[in-house]
Design an enzyme around this catalytic site. Sequence first.
Site, short mmCIF file in Angstrom:
data_model
loop_
_atom_site.label_atom_id
_atom_site.label_comp_id
_atom_site.label_asym_id
_atom_site.label_seq_id
_atom_site.Cartn_x
_atom_site.Cartn_y
_atom_site.Cartn_z
N GLU A 98 4.41 -16.68 12.50
CA GLU A 98 5.37 -16.59 11.36
C GLU A 98 4.71 -16.90 10.03
OE1 GLU A 98 5.85 -18.32 14.22
OE2 GLU A 98 6.91 -16.62 15.09
N ASP A 155 1.17 -14.94 19.06
CA ASP A 155 2.26 -15.91 18.99
C ASP A 155 2.07 -16.79 17.74
OD1 ASP A 155 4.50 -17.29 19.81
OD2 ASP A 155 3.38 -18.67 21.08
N ASP A 168 11.62 -17.71 21.85
CA ASP A 168 12.04 -18.77 22.76
C ASP A 168 13.55 -18.79 22.94
OD1 ASP A 168 9.37 -19.22 22.89
OD2 ASP A 168 9.38 -20.94 21.54
C1 GLC Z 1 5.69 -20.44 21.91
C2 GLC Z 1 5.96 -19.05 22.45
C3 GLC Z 1 6.04 -19.10 23.97
C4 GLC Z 1 4.73 -19.68 24.50
C5 GLC Z 1 4.46 -21.04 23.89
C6 GLC Z 1 3.11 -21.59 24.27
O1 GLC Z 1 6.76 -21.27 22.15
O2 GLC Z 1 7.11 -18.49 21.91
O3 GLC Z 1 6.28 -17.83 24.49
O4 GLC Z 1 4.82 -19.78 25.89
O5 GLC Z 1 4.52 -20.97 22.49
O6 GLC Z 1 2.09 -20.76 23.88
#
Ligand code: GLC
Length: 721
Positions: free
Chosen positions: A342, A339, A418
């Site tokens: 980017e 995650d 998200d």
């Molecule tokens: C980001 C991710 C989400 C995750 C969050 C906490 O927003 O896209 O899926 O739950 O971070 O790690």
Amino acid sequence: MDNAITVSLISPNVVRTHVGRERRSSFAVVKEGESGGEGPIVAVAENTVSARFSDTEERVSYEASGERIVIRGELGPFDKVYGLGEKALPLNRKRHRVIMWNTDAYGYATGTDPLYVSIPFFIVLRNGRAVGHFVDSPAYMSIDLGQTDFGEFTVVVDDESVDHYIIYGPSIKDVLRSYFELTGRPFLPPKWALGNQQSRYSYYPETNLLAIVDRYRRDGLPLSAVYLDIHYMDGYKIFTWDRKRFPDPKSLIDKLHEAGIRVVTIIDPGVKTSPTYPVFRSGIDGNYFCLRRNGDLFTSRVWPGLCAFPDFARDDVRNWWSSLVADFVKDGIDGVWLDMNEPAGFDYKDHTVSDDDLMHVVDGRQVPHARIHNAYALLEAEATYEGMLKARPGKRPFILSRAGYAGIHRYAAIWTGDNTSSWEHLRLQIPILLGLSLSGVPFVGADVGGFAKNTKQGRFYLDPELLIRWYEVAIFTPLLRNHTSIDSPDQEPWAWGSAYEGIIRGLLKLREELMPYIYSLAWGSHELGEPIIRPLVYEFQDDDNVHEIDDEFMLGPYVLLTPALERGSTVRRAYLPKCKWLDVRMGSEVEGGAVTTIDVPLGNPPVLVREGGVVPMMRESLIALIYPGNGEFTIYEDDGESMGEPSKLTIRQELKGSVSRIEVGKRGPDSFNTWVTLSIYTKNKPKRFLIDGSPAQYSARGSFIEATVKPGSAVELELGD
Ligand code: GLC
């Protein structure tokens, strides 16, 4: 020099033009092979290249000016444009201008651009022929698809050199296949990764996680994996565990494995800059982090506070990272969820790192971040994949990534980040997933139920109807994972009581039944480069009516889904492509080539099988649903997680007049020995039914007849009037 154009013939269908300064190594392309030989006739005049393929000609012009390259091509009035990765836009991207710049797009909406993934590869469909354009640069890029100038596409790349590939079809399938020849084959997922998965930000302590798993089991809901979001870590420091919340990770994982549940942990790229934290120290000692232009350590705030960022562009850094991953997953972690890659950084606009001062080292040379921004997640995924392989030799890694660039399909699945709990998003997820699929990323999915607040209402909004409708779509997409934000109400299948839970159970069971079909499609994407879910245009390119349809989709070649996407709907209208369709729920045939009204009762989604369709399913035993016509399907079977060769069984059918012939594979070293129950749609009792030439028994079940046969058999039946 800056304006130099070099044209190479890569294969009979692929022409590459290099523009600008000298070529750099590509992060996306793995195989180039300059074939010469037969191919298009290519002419170069000043800055224009024209490539004449058998029945179409592509003319593209180039301008290079040091820091910027402009590519221009024609766009006809009736052309359609597909691809470009993850875009919150209609399937046909024409008349849009899009940006390639991986961005943390929390709570995005229809039209928000860019999102997390950038794939500068698009396919133009003109007069029935598809031609792909792949502009291989991970730098900032804008792509105008006939928005400013109706008759032209314009790609502006903020880079000093670029490779532009023209990929001739003529079918979209052919274009994708050639694209995979350049960029490598999609990774093969372990079978469990196609099962139902449950996540939340975050399940902790471990007793809460175990309670979720227990509830799944008690309620008879299929579950293949659970996800651990950032709270499993000690202060969000990657490669650590919070020992209060998870005192003994190994025995927890062992316990889950005994229950048949896999475990996926989140890993973000940012490393907390704490002098007492071994990962940070080893990164500093090895000089593995990105530096500023002046040589200072580059930092930005993410979840753990101030973080340093591994420079994944370097081989030694990827090795270091893969050892960290290997060490971390060796206690049994089954998958890694990448995650914030980017990369996200809270000190920047859109929470996305974008800094002229941030440097990478590529091929021993300093390169500003902006030049390789979009490849950061790809390189991280590559290193993570290697790490998983190191720890578990011979076992397929599973990686789920938020960001990516062309080539990400070699290592990771993509989820759409998200999204929000809203009807808008349920509808929007389909074109996003189909767009990714046509951009070479077959393993895709969206957070079921939605992740973030509904942006319009500024609050969480989910009700059982929306959740069920969401499952009705998601059970037919490759990744099936319910996930939600930290502050949202619970949205597990039981959240609204047993009646709704019962409906979701039915849907999850349908997914399980379809597993032989879906798993074989995943193998097919790996071996043949075919998407798992497909827009209708992929399968019915010659039917002009389907070119813009993105509220219906195909799962593999044979299953058409026309889901309910609006609140309160009991019926919906859907165009069915030109052929006959079998409504499996009703056991009746529908003639395609027209818009039809379809019942969409809650919990019983329409499933239409195409004429000639062969759809393997698992009930008590292996069943192949057969809708007589011409077609074939290869079923893959193996242990679901090793890298070895699968066994295969191809079921082929042919319809001549009223006589249908079905061949059930051949026995051979790589074919399997499972008997298959053929469940054949026949409107009326067949006049004749033969197995291997002799009259045989069958049983009737509604509008289907069933007979169980061994591999190597041939069935012949004469359909009744
Ligand atoms: C980001 C991710 C989400 C995750 C969050 C906490 O927003 O896209 O899926 O739950 O971070 O790690």
